[in-house]
Design an enzyme around this catalytic site. Structure first.
Site, short mmCIF file in Angstrom:
data_model
loop_
_atom_site.label_atom_id
_atom_site.label_comp_id
_atom_site.label_asym_id
_atom_site.label_seq_id
_atom_site.Cartn_x
_atom_site.Cartn_y
_atom_site.Cartn_z
N ARG A 228 -59.14 22.69 82.73
CA ARG A 228 -59.41 22.54 81.40
C ARG A 228 -60.99 22.56 80.02
O ARG A 228 -60.90 23.13 79.40
CB ARG A 228 -60.03 20.24 80.79
CG ARG A 228 -59.08 19.68 80.56
CD ARG A 228 -58.57 18.29 81.01
NE ARG A 228 -57.82 17.82 80.57
CZ ARG A 228 -57.80 15.99 81.05
NH1 ARG A 228 -58.69 15.71 81.06
NH2 ARG A 228 -56.50 15.83 80.59
N GLY B 94 -51.05 11.80 76.63
CA GLY B 94 -51.14 11.29 75.58
C GLY B 94 -50.50 11.11 74.16
O GLY B 94 -50.42 11.00 73.28
#
Ligand code: AMP
Length: 396
Positions: free
Chosen positions: A35, A377
């Site tokens: 990330r 998500g």
């Protein structure tokens, strides 16, 4: 779509929402820097323009209070190493200290703020808190796809304080473009592979993509709800008995909307949920009592690979079997190989959503597909056709 490419950041301070929610080990070292690496192109472009960067992120779930274990100070060294710039850190994300640190920032410098979720106002989407954060930069950049589905202060609410001075970072822009490329701007035939455990968690996606894609390949635990709904014997396989009618509805709707649904035709079944269980291969609708389907069978692999080889656009979400156990990973590996081959032949392939990313990494398909999404998500919600607050706040 307005991105950082539309701005010149010379002498400007970019306030960037990044997703540095990285895993740490017991010694507080970053164990997977994906990330951080993913945000580098955005930060580099701003620094190269002659601007400076104030980075804000959350880490873990500190429940609105200070938790030293979840301090972003633990990742400063990793961020510095990855960016190749000595990153400054301030032990608050709002208030005097943060303002002073931001004011002192010079072009070419990077400042990391303390964990946003040390304040409960962040997750509550508090406007006053967002206003305080907004004091720390001239241009707001959202590059945090992993939290784009949350209407939090730093991901959505803050944007209102930056009229005409808000944009997407390169990572978030690429994520949006990749999903667009699959759902709305795709080269046909388009194939979506949906695996994983349950129909209930994928139902929103299936409904949204029916009619938009040519083929849906179904695998994993949710297979058995479809098979049982059609009268097959599934033994002790995973099933959602309250979704049997829904499964039939989906199959009918697919027919009327022109999407072909492909279910496995055989399965590797086991007499226990265990890697060392006894196994056999049986037709998917003839699983004996006492046995459960834990992977797709060899005939299914051939059939699925054939469809994938014909596809020009591929979306993969969810493993085809219990890939965490070696004896039930073959279907997922063969699927990954088929997608890698199709990609090498020019297809566009997007992989995303939780466990499929883990599978892709575990079996080293990462660099053989076109794009691996960084958001679990958030990606699922986009595939369900929902408007994500973090994206909407920049667009409107
Ligand atoms: P999801 O998070 O919905 O994508 O589900 C991923 C999980 O589904 C993985 O942990 C897999 O082990 C599990 N899974 C895949 N196939 C099966 C199956 N046939 N039976 C039970 N679990 C499965």
């Amino acid at each position: 779509m307005i991105t950082i490419k539309d701005f010149n950041f010379k002498d400007k301070k970019a306030l960037i929402r990044v997703d540095f929610n990285v895993p740490l080990n017991d010694d507080f070292q970053v164990t997977d820097p994906t990330r951080i690496t993913a945000a580098k192109p955005t930060i580099t472009k701003i620094l190269e323009d002659g601007g400076s960067c104030v980075l804000m992120s959350h880490l873990g779930r500190p429940k609105g209070m200070v938790d030293p274990k979840l301090s972003l100070s633990h990742i400063v060294q990793s961020v510095s190493d990855i960016l190749g710039v000595k990153v400054k850190f301030v032990e608050d994300c709002i208030g005097e200290k943060a303002i002073e640190a931001s004011n002192n920032l010079k072009p070419g410098e990077v400042l990391l703020l303390e964990n946003l979720r040390f304040y409960k106002e962040e997750a509550a989407g508090d406007k006053e808190f967002a206003k305080k954060l907004a004091q720390l930069g001239d241009i707001y950049v959202n590059d945090a796809f992993g939290t784009a589905h949350r209407a939090h202060a730093s991901t959505a609410i803050i944007a209102q304080f930056f009229e005409n001075k808000k944009c997407f970072g390169l990572l978030l822009a690429t994520e949006i473009e990749s999903i667009e490329k699959v759902l709305n701007d795709s080269e046909k035939p388009v194939t979506a592979i949906l695996g994983g455990a349950k129909v209930s968690s994928k139902i929103g996606i299936i409904k949204n993509i029916l009619g938009k894609v040519d083929h849906i390949i179904i695998g994993g635990g949710m297979t058995f709800t479809f098979i049982k709904a059609q009268g097959g014997s599934i033994g002790d396989s995973l099933v959602e008995d309250d979704k049997l009618n829904l499964a039939i509805e989906i199959l009918n709707e697919a027919k009327s909307k022109g999407t072909k649904i492909h279910l496995p035709i055989d399965a590797i079944v086991a007499d226990a949920f265990d890697n060392s269980a006894n196994t056999q291969v049986v037709p998917i609708d003839q699983i004996p009592t006492g046995w459960m389907g834990l992977d797709v069978g060899p005939k299914t692999n051939v059939g699925f690979s054939f469809i994938i080889a014909q596809s020009k656009t591929i979306l993969w979400n969810g493993p085809l079997g219990v890939f965490e156990m070696k004896n039930f990973a073959k279907g997922t590996i063969e699927l990954g190989n088929a997608i890698a081959d199709a990609t090498a032949e020019g297809a566009f392939s997007l992989v995303g959503g939780g466990d499929s990313v883990a599978a892709v990494k575990q079996f080293s398909f990462e660099h053989k597909v076109s794009y691996v999404s960084t958001g679990g998500g958030a990606m699922l919600e986009m595939l369900e056709g929902k408007t994500l607050p973090g994206i909407d706040a920049i667009m409107n």
